[in-house]
Motif scaffolding. Structure first.
Motif, PDB file in Angstrom:
ATOM      1  N   TYR A 152       0.853  -1.184   0.000  1.00  0.00           N
ATOM      2  CA  TYR A 152       0.000   0.000   0.000  1.00  0.00           C
ATOM      3  C   TYR A 152       0.885   1.228   0.000  1.00  0.00           C
ATOM      4  O   TYR A 152       2.049   1.192   0.398  1.00  0.00           O
ATOM      5  CB  TYR A 152      -0.950   0.012   1.204  1.00  0.00           C
ATOM      6  N   PRO A 157      -6.496   3.681   1.101  1.00  0.00           N
ATOM      7  CA  PRO A 157      -7.489   3.239   2.096  1.00  0.00           C
ATOM      8  C   PRO A 157      -7.023   1.967   2.797  1.00  0.00           C
ATOM      9  O   PRO A 157      -6.410   1.096   2.185  1.00  0.00           O
ATOM     10  CB  PRO A 157      -8.742   2.981   1.249  1.00  0.00           C
ATOM     11  N   ASP A 159      -7.830  -1.107   3.611  1.00  0.00           N
ATOM     12  CA  ASP A 159      -8.841  -2.101   3.281  1.00  0.00           C
ATOM     13  C   ASP A 159      -8.465  -3.517   3.699  1.00  0.00           C
ATOM     14  O   ASP A 159      -9.223  -4.443   3.489  1.00  0.00           O
ATOM     15  CB  ASP A 159      -9.131  -2.087   1.775  1.00  0.00           C
ATOM     16  N   PRO A 217      -9.265  -9.120   4.523  1.00  0.00           N
ATOM     17  CA  PRO A 217     -10.042  -7.958   4.067  1.00  0.00           C
ATOM     18  C   PRO A 217     -10.810  -7.333   5.233  1.00  0.00           C
ATOM     19  O   PRO A 217     -11.400  -8.033   6.059  1.00  0.00           O
ATOM     20  CB  PRO A 217     -10.995  -8.545   3.024  1.00  0.00           C
ATOM     21  N   ARG A 218     -10.812  -6.002   5.298  1.00  0.00           N
ATOM     22  CA  ARG A 218     -11.456  -5.309   6.405  1.00  0.00           C
ATOM     23  C   ARG A 218     -12.970  -5.500   6.400  1.00  0.00           C
ATOM     24  O   ARG A 218     -13.595  -5.594   7.454  1.00  0.00           O
ATOM     25  CB  ARG A 218     -11.121  -3.812   6.326  1.00  0.00           C
ATOM     26  N   ARG A 219     -13.562  -5.565   5.210  1.00  0.00           N
ATOM     27  CA  ARG A 219     -15.013  -5.682   5.128  1.00  0.00           C
ATOM     28  C   ARG A 219     -15.485  -6.984   5.787  1.00  0.00           C
ATOM     29  O   ARG A 219     -16.469  -7.010   6.526  1.00  0.00           O
ATOM     30  CB  ARG A 219     -15.463  -5.634   3.663  1.00  0.00           C
ATOM     31  N   LEU A 279     -14.326   3.491   7.270  1.00  0.00           N
ATOM     32  CA  LEU A 279     -13.198   4.009   6.499  1.00  0.00           C
ATOM     33  C   LEU A 279     -13.395   5.492   6.243  1.00  0.00           C
ATOM     34  O   LEU A 279     -14.503   5.948   5.945  1.00  0.00           O
ATOM     35  CB  LEU A 279     -13.081   3.268   5.161  1.00  0.00           C
ATOM     36  N   HIS A 316     -18.329   0.588  -4.363  1.00  0.00           N
ATOM     37  CA  HIS A 316     -17.204  -0.262  -3.968  1.00  0.00           C
ATOM     38  C   HIS A 316     -15.900   0.146  -4.637  1.00  0.00           C
ATOM     39  O   HIS A 316     -14.855  -0.469  -4.396  1.00  0.00           O
ATOM     40  CB  HIS A 316     -17.501  -1.727  -4.321  1.00  0.00           C
ATOM     41  N   GLU A 397     -13.213  -6.555  -2.980  1.00  0.00           N
ATOM     42  CA  GLU A 397     -14.460  -5.839  -3.268  1.00  0.00           C
ATOM     43  C   GLU A 397     -15.199  -6.513  -4.427  1.00  0.00           C
ATOM     44  O   GLU A 397     -16.432  -6.616  -4.422  1.00  0.00           O
ATOM     45  CB  GLU A 397     -14.146  -4.380  -3.625  1.00  0.00           C
TER      46      GLU A 397
END
Length: 609
Positions: A152, A157, A159, A217-219, A279, A316, A397
């Motif tokens: 990153y 973000p 994520d 994954p954060r989601r 976020l 998304h 996503e």
């Protein structure tokens, strides 16, 4: 008399197993559909089930040896499981699709469990219950990153959370001219503070060596937090920690009062919404994407979708600016995102081919899409030749969208079945035709059943790791056949071998050899090598039957019952653990009826014997 029985056992063993080289020979000329394959395997499994019941278990029952047979069955089942596990660990799992999928999933789960056990830096994971741990393990994605590849950038973000499996990762500090301030090694986690706070990344993470990492994954993790009181309590404690207070001031330039206010706001959000901090600072430019979705070209994933579907997709995406000269990705990097140009210009080039012309892309063109869809590595590099704004669709996503938007799911399934995908896998990813078609069929089947599209690179790399696979495959199939050969020889001492047993073994061996041979060919084995392997197995079955007859000439009937139970237990376990899962994986709903037909076929042979 003894010599005649031994020879008879050898011949019957050969007859029952001659369908092995016959199946391998057939594989050179015929590659049936998955549905046909599954039906044939299930048919063979059903025939073998009937043969085992009638000709191996029933005679021992007739002699009043139930407990001996039961003990033999249990021992045979346990022995098969243990030996099968050993063989699979050396690459024998490649003999069937179902064992390949199961082995790879189990390996990933074990590796993740090992990593998680060493994560002392992430205290909130200690609150996970067993079921929550399993749920989080299912969310994890393993990815390989070549040296120099960023995980990153500054202000990206947050994520995902990253955990080092192998290699070294360096964290760079934008506040100090991108100086390295920490080197991370095996089992270390990074991106943790941004991941938990939802704030954009305040550092840069780059692979210092070739590295393999686990990605959470954060989601998906946010959903776990929402459903876990233990994780909610752990997050509450963490939000009030001194560590977070210092991080907000040092990395995000907050004053002490601002940090306290932010923490108070997030604690209130946690208590009220039962959720992670949202976020922040993510630009999406959703309205512009909705307006131009039907103009997107090169990979028409979003064309002709409804406004509702496009609206969900837009929510998304991440909208980012790339200055002139900025690289989007390099050749051979893992494709974990796809790009759609809003405004600007991008050049695609192959740095290894100085004679190749670069391809210039402009507004509304996608790039990185084919490698993204197939889960493989990029075959070109992409650089902004002007200041460029793009929408970025991240892999996790995309997986979420496939589950949420049925229209997109159908669109992707249609694209995967186009000739372009097969050609791309063959020419750019160097798949042979059979392997490319097999991957496409698996990907489409996964989409239809709500599972993730398999990563082509990941499956190929797992298979390459199994250097001893040919021998292990041979040993695995030999393991499947040893019990039947021994029981043929032993049974001849006390009664004639039933036509139903021979037919059951023949019918189950044929699809086993046919589809395993197709799989071996896709692993790069020559037809000659495959033929020799199956022919040798036929001979070993005959020899095993002869030895079974020789060893048990003067054996007590109790010993024969135990051997029959041992063989029946091993073969029943093999049917349940490898044959029927393989059949269902390939054939789906047709399998139950095909198994019944195989069972009835064996009964028919019994009726005429």
């Amino acid at each position: 008399m003894a010599d005649t029985l031994i020879f008879s056992a050898f011949v019957i063993g050969i007859v029952s197993a001659c369908s092995l080289p016959l199946g391998a020979l057939t594989a050179q000329f015929w590659q049936p559909s998955d549905r046909t394959a599954g039906a044939l395997v299930a048919f063979g499994g059903g025939a073998l089930l009937a043969a085992l019941t009638i000709d191996m278990v029933a005679p021992a029952f007739g002699r009043g040896h139930y407990y001996l047979v039961a003990a033999g069955c249990i021992l045979g089942g346990l022995l098969f499981i243990a030996l099968n596990e050993i063989v699979n660990n050396y690459g024998g799992f490649l003999r069937k699709v179902s064992t390949t999928v199961y082995h790879l999933r189990r390996q990933e789960h074990r590796r993740f469990k090992h990593i998680l056990s060493h994560l002392g830096r992430i205290d909130i994971f200690k609150a996970l219950a067993t079921e929550e741990f399993k749920a989080m393990a299912d969310l994890m994605i393993s990815r390989e990153y070549p040296r120099g590849m960023p995980f990153y950038q500054f202000n990206d973000p947050a994520d995902a959370l990253y955990i080092v499996e192998d290699g070294e990762i360096r964290l760079l500090d934008p506040q100090r001219g991108m100086q390295a301030f920490e080197t991370l090694k095996r089992n270390d986690a990074f991106g943790r503070m941004a991941f938990l706070t939802g704030r954009s990344h305040a550092t840069v993470a780059v692979a210092h060596t070739d590295a393999t990492v686990w990605i959470l994954p954060r989601r998906g993790f946010a959903q776990l937090v929402k459903n876990s009181p233990a994780l909610l309590r752990a997050m509450h404690r963490w939000l009030l920690s001194e560590e977070l207070f210092i991080y907000l001031q040092q990395r995000h330039g907050m004053t002490a009062d601002d940090a306290r206010a932010w923490v108070a706001q997030m604690v209130e959000h946690l208590d009220k919404e039962q959720a992670l901090p949202p976020l922040s600072d993510i630009e999406r430019n959703e309205t512009q994407f909705i307006d131009c979705a039907n103009d997107i070209h090169r990979l028409p994933v979003f064309n002709q979708l409804s406004v509702d579907a496009i609206t969900v997709i837009a929510s998304h995406l991440v909208y980012k600016q790339y200055p002139r000269g900025k690289s989007f990705y390099q050749k051979d990097e893992q494709a974990d995102r796809m790009f759609i140009i809003d405004q600007g210009e991008v050049s695609l080039l192959d740095p290894d081919d100085i004679n190749a012309k670069s391809k210039i892309l402009s507004n509304h063109a996608t790039f990185g899409g084919l490698s993204f869809l197939t889960g493989s590595h990029h075959t070109t590099s992409a650089v902004a030749t002007q200041d460029t704004s793009v929408w970025v669709l991240l892999k996790y996503e995309f997986n979420e969208l496939l589950l949420q938007v049925p229209e997109l799911e159908k669109q992707v399934a249609r694209i995967l079945q186009q000739k372009e995908i097969e050609t791309y896998l063959e020419r750019k990813q160097h798949f042979d035709t059979g392997k490319a078609i097999r991957w496409i069929n698996t990907a489409v089947k996964n989409i239809d059943s709500g599972r993730l599209i398999p990563a082509a690179d990941e499956m190929a790399s797992k298979i390459r790791e199994s250097k001893g696979a040919p021998l292990a495959i041979w040993l695995g199939i030999l393991l499947d056949g040893v019990p039947e050969s021994l029981v043929i020889g032993a049974s001849l001492l006390y009664h004639d071998i039933s036509l139903a047993l021979i037919a059951g073994l023949f019918l189950s061996n044929y699809p086993e050899a046919l589809f395993s041979s197709i799989g071996m060919r896709q692993q790069g084995m020559t037809y000659l090598r495959i033929g020799v392997m199956w022919t040798s197995l036929m001979l070993f079955t005959g020899i095993g039957a002869a030895l079974g007859n020789l060893f048990f000439i003067d054996a007590h009937p109790f010993a024969i019952s135990i051997v029959e139970g041992l063989a029946a237990g091993a073969m029943l376990t093999m049917i349940a653990q490898t044959m029927l899962p393989e059949a269902y994986f390939k054939g789906g709903s047709v399998i139950g009826f095909a198994t019944l037909l195989g069972f009835l076929a064996a009964l028919f042979f019994k009726s005429i014997s």
